[in-house]
Design an enzyme around this catalytic site. Structure first.
Site, PDB file in Angstrom:
ATOM      1  N   THR A 188       0.838  -1.204   0.000  1.00 56.54           N
ATOM      2  CA  THR A 188       0.000   0.000   0.000  1.00 56.54           C
ATOM      3  C   THR A 188       0.870   1.250   0.000  1.00 56.54           C
ATOM      4  O   THR A 188       1.767   1.368   0.823  1.00 56.54           O
ATOM      5  CB  THR A 188      -0.846   0.024   1.281  1.00 56.54           C
ATOM      6  OG1 THR A 188      -1.748  -1.047   1.224  1.00 56.54           O
ATOM      7  CG2 THR A 188      -1.571   1.337   1.457  1.00 56.54           C
TER       8      THR A 188
ATOM      9  N   ARG B 294     -15.027  -5.823   2.477  1.00 50.46           N
ATOM     10  CA  ARG B 294     -14.125  -5.311   3.516  1.00 50.46           C
ATOM     11  C   ARG B 294     -13.467  -4.012   3.053  1.00 50.46           C
ATOM     12  O   ARG B 294     -12.973  -3.893   1.941  1.00 50.46           O
ATOM     13  CB  ARG B 294     -13.057  -6.358   3.829  1.00 50.46           C
ATOM     14  CG  ARG B 294     -12.057  -5.965   4.933  1.00 50.46           C
ATOM     15  CD  ARG B 294     -10.838  -5.234   4.393  1.00 50.46           C
ATOM     16  NE  ARG B 294      -9.777  -5.055   5.392  1.00 50.46           N
ATOM     17  CZ  ARG B 294      -8.672  -4.359   5.171  1.00 50.46           C
ATOM     18  NH1 ARG B 294      -8.470  -3.775   4.013  1.00 50.46           N
ATOM     19  NH2 ARG B 294      -7.768  -4.240   6.113  1.00 50.46           N
ATOM     20  N   VAL B 295     -13.488  -3.038   3.941  1.00 48.81           N
ATOM     21  CA  VAL B 295     -12.816  -1.761   3.692  1.00 48.81           C
ATOM     22  C   VAL B 295     -11.799  -1.565   4.794  1.00 48.81           C
ATOM     23  O   VAL B 295     -12.082  -1.833   5.966  1.00 48.81           O
ATOM     24  CB  VAL B 295     -13.853  -0.615   3.679  1.00 48.81           C
ATOM     25  CG1 VAL B 295     -13.156   0.740   3.694  1.00 48.81           C
ATOM     26  CG2 VAL B 295     -14.763  -0.736   2.457  1.00 48.81           C
ATOM     27  N   GLY B 296     -10.616  -1.128   4.432  1.00 52.55           N
ATOM     28  CA  GLY B 296      -9.545  -0.940   5.414  1.00 52.55           C
ATOM     29  C   GLY B 296      -9.385   0.507   5.822  1.00 52.55           C
ATOM     30  O   GLY B 296     -10.312   1.312   5.728  1.00 52.55           O
ATOM     31  N   ASP B 297      -8.198   0.820   6.273  1.00 51.95           N
ATOM     32  CA  ASP B 297      -7.890   2.169   6.751  1.00 51.95           C
ATOM     33  C   ASP B 297      -7.608   3.144   5.617  1.00 51.95           C
ATOM     34  O   ASP B 297      -7.699   4.365   5.802  1.00 51.95           O
ATOM     35  CB  ASP B 297      -6.658   2.135   7.665  1.00 51.95           C
ATOM     36  CG  ASP B 297      -5.427   1.616   6.934  1.00 51.95           C
ATOM     37  OD1 ASP B 297      -5.553   0.599   6.207  1.00 51.95           O
ATOM     38  OD2 ASP B 297      -4.347   2.210   7.065  1.00 51.95           O
TER      39      ASP B 297
ATOM     40  N   THR C  52       0.585   2.282   6.674  1.00 52.93           N
ATOM     41  CA  THR C  52       0.484   1.068   5.877  1.00 52.93           C
ATOM     42  C   THR C  52       0.426  -0.109   6.838  1.00 52.93           C
ATOM     43  O   THR C  52       0.764   0.024   8.006  1.00 52.93           O
ATOM     44  CB  THR C  52       1.683   0.949   4.913  1.00 52.93           C
ATOM     45  OG1 THR C  52       1.535  -0.224   4.114  1.00 52.93           O
ATOM     46  CG2 THR C  52       2.994   0.854   5.660  1.00 52.93           C
ATOM     47  N   GLY C  53      -0.017  -1.242   6.347  1.00 54.12           N
ATOM     48  CA  GLY C  53      -0.067  -2.443   7.180  1.00 54.12           C
ATOM     49  C   GLY C  53      -1.491  -2.856   7.472  1.00 54.12           C
ATOM     50  O   GLY C  53      -2.399  -2.543   6.709  1.00 54.12           O
TER      51      GLY C  53
ATOM     52  N   GLY D 172      -4.835  -2.695   8.294  1.00 54.52           N
ATOM     53  CA  GLY D 172      -5.719  -1.539   8.402  1.00 54.52           C
ATOM     54  C   GLY D 172      -6.603  -1.557   9.635  1.00 54.52           C
ATOM     55  O   GLY D 172      -6.931  -0.503  10.184  1.00 54.52           O
TER      56      GLY D 172
END
Ligand code: SD4
Length: 289
Positions: free
Chosen positions: A151, A179-182, A202-203, A205
């Site tokens: 990312t 699914r939605v991340g950060d 990054t990483g 989320g």
């Protein structure tokens, strides 16, 4: 006077920081720089965590998250977006052309098409093959530092010393559909405040979202911490509260003077910086040794 323009990006992303830096030299603007930087991995089919060529979710859909923020506090974001190579530019269009901050899924796609973005199939043969191999066991296990490239989060200071940030991703490989991340969360993966500085992430989320990491880092800097101290304190928030042992999060921060900081949970995080026309990849310090 203003500090020299500078741009930093998560991971080894020399192509991105160079493109972003050149753009800042051209237009003067940090916002143009972070957008131009994100374009590089977004368009690269070999990059399996961003844009075109990104690994799909467990149902085979490449779903993209991105956000952007400028020095005036304007922000734009897209999430769960399919079929558009440059989600960062759609996020910028959300910021500049709508009264909203975030557009999602089908609505984000419709908006992108209305703005002249072209729809394409983002699932490359390489990513499809990886997904088919994954399906045999169908086990979701996010891996630490799977790749050197990941990312992309970007922060820049422009010619006026103004600050901007951006983030773009295809999210965790083989995530649940929906699914939605950060990465599209303002304050999660990116936050800037022109009085203070900016941060990006990054990483995993889920950890970044639950601690609102980038917002936290900027607030720590506002209260007097250096970019480095602020990144470390934000990682400690995660470490204190969650089972971090198998997971990676990496943070970057920059202040108004152009001082930068980086810190991660696990070893192996690095970042790229371009300033004075020079580009370097720097290993980040980490909590775990
Ligand atoms: C996410 N933060 O979707 C992104 C993925 C990522 O390294 O950064 N991977 O949670």
């Amino acid at each position: 006077g203003n500090p020299e323009p500078v741009i930093i990006a998560t991971w080894k992303n020399e192509g991105a920081t160079k493109a972003g830096f050149d753009k800042i030299i051209q237009t003067g603007k940090a916002l143009d720089g972070v957008e131009a930087g994100a374009w590089i991995p977004e368009a690269n089919p070999e990059e399996t965590t961003v844009g075109y060529g990104g690994f799909p979710d467990r149902d085979g859909h490449v779903t993209l998250d991105a956000c952007i923020m400028d020095h005036k506090g304007n922000a734009g974001s897209v999430t769960f977006l399919e079929g558009i190579m440059h989600p960062i530019s759609v996020a910028r269009a959300v910021m500049e052309k709508t009264p909203h901050v975030m557009l999602s899924g089908e609505g984000a796609l419709q908006f992108a098409l209305s703005q002249g973005f072209k729809k394409m199939d983002l699932l490359t043969p390489k990513a499809k093959k990886a997904w088919e191999e994954w399906k045999i066991k169908s086990k979701y296990e996010p891996k630490v530092n799977i790749e050197r490239h990941d990312t992309i989060g970007l922060l820049a200071l422009g010619k006026e010393g103004e600050i901007a940030g951006a983030c773009s991703t295809s999210g965790m490989a083989f995530k649940m559909h929906g699914r939605v991340g950060d990465s599209p969360i303002i304050g999660g993966a990116v936050f800037c405040d022109d009085e203070v500085g900016g941060a990006c992430a990054t990483g995993l989320g889920e950890f970044v979202m639950k601690t609102l990491g980038s917002f936290l880092i900027v607030e720590f800097m506002r209260n007097g911490m250096s970019p480095q101290q602020a990144c470390e304190a934000a990682i400690m928030r995660i470490v204190k509260r969650y089972n971090y042992k198998e997971f990676q999060v990496g943070y970057l921060a920059i202040n108004k003077k152009g001082d930068v900081g980086a810190y991660s949970i696990q070893k192996g995080f690095n970042f790229t910086i371009t300033k004075n026309g020079q580009t370097k990849v720097i290993e980040s310090a980490s909590y775990m040794s």
